[in-house]
Design a protein around this motif. Structure first.
Motif, short mmCIF file in Angstrom:
data_model
loop_
_atom_site.label_atom_id
_atom_site.label_comp_id
_atom_site.label_asym_id
_atom_site.label_seq_id
_atom_site.Cartn_x
_atom_site.Cartn_y
_atom_site.Cartn_z
N THR A 31 0.81 -1.22 0.13
CA THR A 31 0.12 0.03 0.07
C THR A 31 0.66 1.08 0.05
N ASP A 56 5.08 3.34 0.31
CA ASP A 56 6.22 3.55 -0.04
C ASP A 56 7.20 2.93 0.78
N SER A 72 9.59 0.99 -4.02
CA SER A 72 8.37 0.87 -4.49
C SER A 72 7.14 1.58 -3.67
N GLY A 73 6.15 2.01 -4.40
CA GLY A 73 5.16 2.72 -3.76
C GLY A 73 4.56 3.81 -4.55
N PRO A 74 3.32 4.22 -4.23
CA PRO A 74 2.52 5.17 -4.98
C PRO A 74 3.17 6.50 -5.33
N HIS A 103 2.31 -3.26 -8.96
CA HIS A 103 1.24 -2.50 -8.82
C HIS A 103 1.30 -0.76 -8.79
N HIS A 104 2.47 -0.40 -7.97
CA HIS A 104 3.00 0.72 -7.90
C HIS A 104 4.07 1.07 -8.54
N ARG A 106 7.71 0.88 -9.43
CA ARG A 106 8.79 0.16 -8.68
C ARG A 106 10.20 0.29 -9.59
#
Length: 352
Positions: free
Chosen positions: A36, A38, A141-143, A178-179, A181
């Protein structure tokens, strides 16, 4: 792992297991934030093989499923090395840095793959080496990962998967997720500074959480237990740019091409959920009583705990079992497998 980097991680709160970061004190929370938020992750549990010399690219082009000619400072590729029967010995990410090409693959695979690949060098003008200590590798990784990395490096970041840049000694490669990366490789001092800059906004996580992100992204990682079990299309590698059908010959090329253009793929890789606490291991099997066969209904490629409970796994399964069967882990009384949605389309036309 370099002693100085290990000491740096230990000072940051890392719990280690054989030079592999298990967690940073709270594995349950890290598992949740990995899908979900970072996060940053040490990638020293992964290995590297280097190939350098004037014939390195030509040699690898004649061995691997991906088009090595497409790999340069601005482009990396997933790929596989196959036997003559088209069965994958390993999967990897191939990237270029300075005057060498690098295969990033599980550390457990390095020794066997390096020994076996070296047998084919003969008189070719190249050198293959274990390059596990060449760089400090970390994952991000992360939004907000793209913005955070751009701010930390002061440079625009690759916008497409497989694209890369090199900036002030740091190689940046965008990978599926998904985010946003990224995999990052650099010298000790540069990576220490980068980790500290990112750590202000990101949670550090252990190796298992990076593997979970690979699983959720539908990216196959082949471990020794499943080596030579699959042709590339069974793991969806062609859907991830890891198989070129336009390049020249390589071991197993005829089998791979025949499967693509003339065959009907009866097994492919799926994302599944299993309501279990104990992690299945690569190579473990799925059973389906509704599909009579002397073959297992599925084989686990990799599995990791999911923050919502149970286990997320990638499994190469019989298509009939995945679409209409009742697959269970290991036997008729085992945990039922629930099919999940991969982040890419399993296009039948792309595999038959």
């Amino acid at each position: 792992m370099k002693p100085e980097w290990k000491a740096f991680l230990l000072d940051a709160g890392a719990e280690m297991d054989n030079d592999r970061v298990s967690h940073f004190g709270n594995p349950e929370r890290e598992r949740s934030v990995a899908v979900t938020g970072d996060v940053i992750c040490d990638l020293s549990h992964q290995g590297l093989i280097s190939a350098h010399g004037e014939e390195a690219a030509a040699f690898l082009q004649g061995q691997f499923t991906c088009d090595v000619g497409e790999v340069n400072a601005e482009r990396s590729r997933l790929g596989a090395w196959c036997t003559a029967k088209g069965r994958m010995v390993c999967t990897f990410r191939l990237f270029s840095r300075a005057d060498a090409l690098y295969l990033r693959l599980p550390r457990e695979q390095v020794e066997a793959v390096l020994k076996r690949l070296s047998m084919y060098v003969l008189r070719a003008k190249l050198t293959l080496e274990d390059a596990g200590g060449a760089f400090i590798p970390i994952g991000l990784s992360g939004p907000h990962a793209e913005t955070l990395l751009k701010d930390a490096l002061g440079k625009d970041i690759p916008a497409e998967v497989d694209a890369g840049i090199r900036h002030e000694g740091i190689t940046v490669i965008r990978t599926p997720g998904h985010h946003p990366r990224f995999e990052l490789y650099g010298d000790l001092e540069s990576m220490q500074r980068l980790w500290q800059a990112l750590n202000v906004h990101c949670a550090p996580v252990g190796a298992a959480q990076w593997a979970l992100m690979d699983i959720l992204a539908g990216v196959p990682t082949l471990y020794p237990a499943a080596a030579e079990a699959f042709v590339p299309q069974m793991t969806n590698l062609q859907l991830l740019g890891g198989v070129s059908f336009k390049k020249g010959c390589y071991p197993g090329q005829e089998v791979v091409a025949r499967m693509q253009y003339l065959g009907k793929l009866k097994r492919r890789m799926y994302l599944i959920h299993l309501p279990v606490e104990t992690l299945p291991r690569p190579g473990d099997t799925l059973f389906d009583a509704t599909q009579p066969s002397d073959q297992p209904a599925g084989i686990i490629v990799d599995a990791q705990h999911h923050p919502d409970g149970g286990v997320s796994a990638l499994a190469v399964m019989q298509v009939a079992s995945a679409e209409a069967g009742e697959p269970r882990l290991e036997g008729p009384d085992g945990a039922p497998a629930r099919m999940e949605v991969l982040p890419y389309v399993l296009d039948p036309a792309a595999a038959s």
